[in-house]
Design an enzyme around this catalytic site. Structure first.
Site, short mmCIF file in Angstrom:
data_model
loop_
_atom_site.label_atom_id
_atom_site.label_comp_id
_atom_site.label_asym_id
_atom_site.label_seq_id
_atom_site.Cartn_x
_atom_site.Cartn_y
_atom_site.Cartn_z
N GLY A 356 47.64 5.22 -13.73
CA GLY A 356 48.62 5.46 -14.80
C GLY A 356 48.71 4.29 -15.65
O GLY A 356 49.25 3.33 -15.24
N THR A 357 48.32 4.18 -16.71
CA THR A 357 47.97 2.92 -17.33
C THR A 357 47.85 3.07 -18.85
O THR A 357 47.51 4.12 -19.34
CB THR A 357 46.59 2.49 -16.76
N ILE A 358 48.15 1.98 -19.57
CA ILE A 358 47.85 1.94 -21.00
C ILE A 358 46.80 0.87 -21.26
O ILE A 358 46.78 -0.16 -20.58
CB ILE A 358 49.11 1.70 -21.87
#
Length: 537
Positions: A356-358
């Site tokens: 889950g990451t940007i």
């Protein structure tokens, strides 16, 4: 920095050969992120006289508000940046609480994936402060303007964010503080609805005023400790106060005349470097792009790299094989020889020689380039939100294992195996490209596929992003995008790959951004799989 009269990688006519009509942004100053409001926050920082580091930080801070499904104030962060003269690598992932001995989890089958006992010390706040202090030009408080405004006044939720938000609610709604913060009206907000998180606005103001000290030593640290204790967690103020970032440089792999840079373990960037090191032993460019032969070869190389990473990658102090050993040319050649060009295999780890990451990118007209990734891990992470603060917390502790003797076994004040990895490419010591791709274990395999498209097949950045991707799951199980040619998928299945086709734009194939240096500026491309936007001037 020496400008090149011709780009280091082919550009063609900059029209993607794949499914989108999206065009890259060409400008002297660029920002590209997975959410348009955050990209524009970065651009506003540049327009206010800031540099690429200011832009990246303004975008990253804003993303904690406008893309909460992927990151938050309680995230971790890694960055690679070119300051105009040299390359730097920052590991701002946190360590486990001091109470997390193996005995602490003795009754568990695994470290929990949700709740306070999945939370290691968050590192992103400290990274914001340290990057700004060392490289930024604007005042620290200025970097928070857009995020505070969106948290207090609200913003219209973008389509991808709304979709993933709704999917996570059933699992997380019972976690402490989650429903109060992220379920207005008892549900996830829909696309186009206004969402506010005013408690986060107050928290960001306090972080800005204290340059992050309130988070690790002051008022916010006290609130984190109290909430953990009330919910059966072990996080203490002493754990937060002990946090420190590490300037770790990069580890590298030469590939087709370029040098690919990743952050060293505890991150998994070494998977990409190992896979590329194996692919060096094959003439990939002679195989048609997106053909079964080419894709099969990439899949098998990435599987071999993952087999080693899952065995050896951990907190550097606990690893029993060094990055240098895992990247040893002769060792990778021996691993490459295990690849059967006509048959899929399920590999075990090797024995390297002993010794889950940007995601976002920003670059400015003075030559600075930033590759930055920030993450809560599994979507909203632990699901825990500290009441009255808007702080959602990562679940990076779930990256530990409980197996006795494993270097990644849970332990006190230890960093877990970490999935988030920024990427960077140089040639002859000069910057070529800042790139990255979010998405858990998809990240190193996405980095590998992007580099193959760019370096072996000469695709422009937008085509490289738009092209179909595979994702290795377990054993012979492979997820693929249906835009691969039918003949390719049929032949891969015949070779023994167990394929599952997932819809176009499915989040598990990640979301990439690329800034490629050219004479006078950058070609900046963004991923159509999410709400991404590349902007510049």
């Amino acid at each position: 920095m020496n400008d090149r009269s011709t780009p280091a990688l082919p550009l063609g006519d900059l029209t993607s050969r794949y499914r989108t009509a999206r065009r890259p942004t060409l400008a002297a100053n660029v920002v590209s992120t997975s959410q348009p409001l955050a990209a524009q926050a970065g651009l506003q920082a540049l327009a206010a006289g800031g540099n690429a580091i200011d832009a990246a930080l303004a975008a990253a801070i804003t993303l904690t508000i406008v893309e909460p499904i992927s990151n938050g104030i309680g995230s971790d962060l890694f960055a690679i940046l070119w300051d105009g003269k040299a390359l730097h690598g920052l590991n701002a992932s946190g360590r486990s609480p001091a109470a997390w001995t193996p005995d602490y989890f003795a009754r568990q089958q695994a470290v929990p994936q949700r709740g306070w006992n999945s939370v290691s010390v968050p590192g992103c706040v400290s990274a914001w402060a340290e990057l700004a202090e060392r490289f930024g030009r604007l005042s620290f408080e200025r970097l928070f303007d857009a995020a505070i405004r969106y948290a207090f006044d609200g913003y219209l939720v973008s389509p991808f964010v709304a979709q993933r938000w709704a999917l996570q609610v059933p699992e997380l709604k019972a976690q402490p503080g989650f429903a109060d913060a992220f379920m207005p009206d008892g549900r996830a907000p829909r696309a186009g609805e206004r969402f506010r998180l005013r408690a986060a606005a107050t928290t960001l103001e306090l972080i800005a005023e204290t340059r992050g000290k309130a988070f690790y030593q002051g008022e916010l640290a006290a609130k984190l400790e109290a909430h953990a204790a009330a919910c059966g967690g072990a996080m203490a103020r002493a754990d937060l106060a002990a946090h420190a970032n590490d300037w770790v440089g990069t580890i590298t792999q030469d590939y087709r005349g370029f040098t690919v840079h990743e952050i060293p373990p505890n991150g998994q960037g070494i998977v990409c470097l190992m896979a590329l090191g194996m692919l060096q032993h094959f003439d990939v460019a002679s195989l048609p792009v997106d053909s079964a032969d080419s894709v099969h070869l990439q899949i098998e190389a990435v599987k071999l790299a993952f087999a080693d990473a899952r065995r050896y990658v951990a907190d550097p102090a606990a690893m029993d094989a060094s990055p240098a050993a895992l990247l040893d040319r002769d060792y990778l050649a021996s691993r490459a020889r295990l690849i059967d060009l006509k048959r899929a295999q399920d590999f075990g780890h090797g024995s390297p020689p002993r010794g889950g990451t940007i995601y976002l990118t920003a670059a400015d007209a003075e030559g600075r380039m930033v590759s930055l990734i920030q993450s809560n891990y599994m979507g909203f992470g632990s699901g825990v939100v500290v009441p009255g603060t808007g702080i959602s917390l990562q679940n990076r502790g779930a990256g530990f294992v409980l197996a006795d003797g494993h270097p990644n076994r849970v332990g006190p004040r230890k960093r877990p195996y970490h999935t988030i990895i920024p990427g960077f490419v140089t040639r002859d010591g000069e910057p070529v490209m800042s790139f990255g791709l979010m998405g858990g274990t998809m990240q190193p395999q996405g980095h590998t596929q992007l580099m193959v498209r760019l370096a072996d097949y000469g695709q422009d950045p937008q085509s490289a992003i738009d092209g179909p991707r595979f994702r290795i799951m377990n054993g012979l199980d492979i997820n693929v995008e249906p835009s691969f040619p039918d003949a390719t998928l049929a032949e891969l299945a015949r070779r023994g790959h167990r394929l599952v086709q997932l819809p176009e734009g499915y989040m598990d194939f990640g979301c990439a951004q690329i800034a490629l240096k050219v004479d006078g500026g950058y070609v900046c491309a963004s991923d159509p799989r999410r709400d991404s936007l590349a902007v510049g001037f």
